[in-house]
Design a protein around this motif. Structure first.
Motif: not given
Ligand code: PMP
Length: 408
Positions: A78-105
């Motif tokens: 589990g991630s244990g928290a909402v994104r804005t408290i302690a639930g943002t891991m580097s993998m969450h941000e990596a997924l978002e960066a990879e999706l942005a590249t994939f979607k070309e946005v």
């Protein structure tokens, strides 16, 4: 004066359920005891499934399973928290960066589901001084997102670009509440692929009309993600409209094979959503296994193009055979193929008959579709083998003849 307390304040629930059953609108849950896939165990039987949204067969792809297992092992369940408290891991941000590249946005923000992406983003970016213009058949999560927004809304008849154009011309002319004051934002919202009919939104016309009136376009690509465009980049890519659609919503729960939703668009959109989108702020982020599976799915979609090709080859064959048998498959252009039944009772009986023949295809009835538009909704996937599709078509032929839907 006192009144006698009623014995069961929830007694009305039973009456409501009974009323649904009487109208053939109550749907018992089908319970699977196997993994998702082209063959599943339902209610104890092995059957061919035409009911999942697992377009590319990624729910059980070995690379995704390995990625999920490794992430759970290293990072826990589990991630244990909402994104804005302690639930943002580097993998969450990596997924978002990879999706942005994939979607070309420029930027992507992920949500817990496609549903929460829509209910998160729409009220976060629209308010009293804006207008939402929405297709009549948009998904329930878009409708709920609009309900959560303070913005007024107009509905245009399904896929009718002329009607949309007329609404946009009128609202530009009259302005906010007829005051002549311009709206801050006019947001035209459409599904990319409509989930009950399988038709594709007329995006080039929608974009042209929006551009002519200074409106922004928002596309929900839940059923286009992994299905339309190069490597499944979605409807914007399919139509070559990069840079002309302001906001794209996608899901990670269907072709991507795991769970989640995302919003793709400008960097300021992502930044604002991290401050305002309520599911992002108030609901726990994805567990590591889900994030890792989604990241691997994007790689698989790019590195294994045969999955996409197989999805479309299966789709073309299945549609052509259903039409040849004499079934009405509506206006579908995608792997979602409705087989029209009309009456809800017929849809229920047909689905039960298919089950008797070893095919799992669910009826869709009111309120998901109009009362007289009941249907069997089928989706073939890249994972279906030829003999499985042949067997499924054989079952449709038997049920169709027995219930008088097709001749012969
Ligand atoms: N939008 C559309 C058009 C959909 O069909 C769906 C799924 N039924 C969603 C959003 C919600 O996606 P999710 O299942 O990821 O919540």
């Amino acid at each position: 004066m006192s009144t006698t307390p009623r014995s069961d304040p929830l007694a009305f629930l039973e009456a409501e359920v009974a009323a649904l059953r009487e109208r053939n609108l109550y749907r018992a849950l089908r319970v699977m005891s196997s993994a998702q896939g082209p063959i599943v165990s339902v209610d104890g039987r092995r059957v061919i499934s035409l009911s999942s949204n697992d377009y590319l067969g990624l729910t059980h792809h070995p690379r995704l399973k390995a990625a999920a297992a490794a992430a759970a092992s290293e990072f826990g369940v589990g991630s244990g928290a909402v994104r804005t408290i302690a639930g943002t891991m580097s993998m969450h941000e990596a997924l978002e960066a990879e999706l942005a590249t994939f979607k070309e946005v420029p930027a992507v923000l992920t949500f817990q589901s496609g549903f929460t992406a829509n209910t998160g983003v729409i009220p976060a970016i629209t308010g009293e001084t804006d207008l939402i213009v929405s297709d009549a058949l948009n998904h329930a999560s878009i409708i709920d997102g609009m309900r959560l927004s303070k913005a007024p809304r107009r509905i245009y008849p399904h896929a009718d670009v002329e009607a949309l154009d007329a609404i946009l011309s009128e609202v530009i002319e009259t302005g906010r509440d007829g005051s002549g004051e311009p709206y801050r934002l006019i947001l035209v919202v459409t599904d990319g692929v409509f989930s009950m009919d399988g038709d594709i939104a007329p995006l080039p016309g929608i974009v042209a009309s929006a551009e002519a009136h200074g409106a922004a376009v928002f596309v929900d690509d839940a059923h286009a993600s992994g299905v339309l465009g190069r490597d499944g980049r979605g409807s914007v890519d399919h139509f070559g409209l990069h840079g002309r659609v302001a906001i794209q919503v996608g899901t990670l729960s269907k072709a991507v094979g795991a769970l989640g939703g995302y919003v793709a668009g400008p960097t300021a959109l992502r930044e604002l959503l991290t401050q305002r989108a309520r599911p992002f702020l108030f609901s726990t982020s994805h567990p590591p296994a889900v994030v890792a599976a989604c990241r691997e799915a994007i790689r698989v979609m790019v590195e294994e193009p045969d999955l996409h090709e197989r999805l479309w080859a299966n789709t073309r064959r299945f549609k052509a055979e259903l039409a040849r048998l004499g079934f009405d498959t509506g206006r579908s252009e995608t792997p979602i193929t409705p087989v029209m039944m009309g009456d809800p009772e017929m849809a229920m009986r047909f689905s039960d008959r298919l089950m008797g023949e070893g095919v799992f295809a669910q009826p869709v009835v009111y309120p998901t579709v109009a009362l007289d538009q009941a249907r069997i909704r089928t989706i073939v996937t890249a994972a279906h083998a030829d003999d499985q599709l042949d067997a499924a078509l054989g079952a449709f032929a038997v049920a169709g003849r027995e219930l008088g839907l097709i001749g012969g």
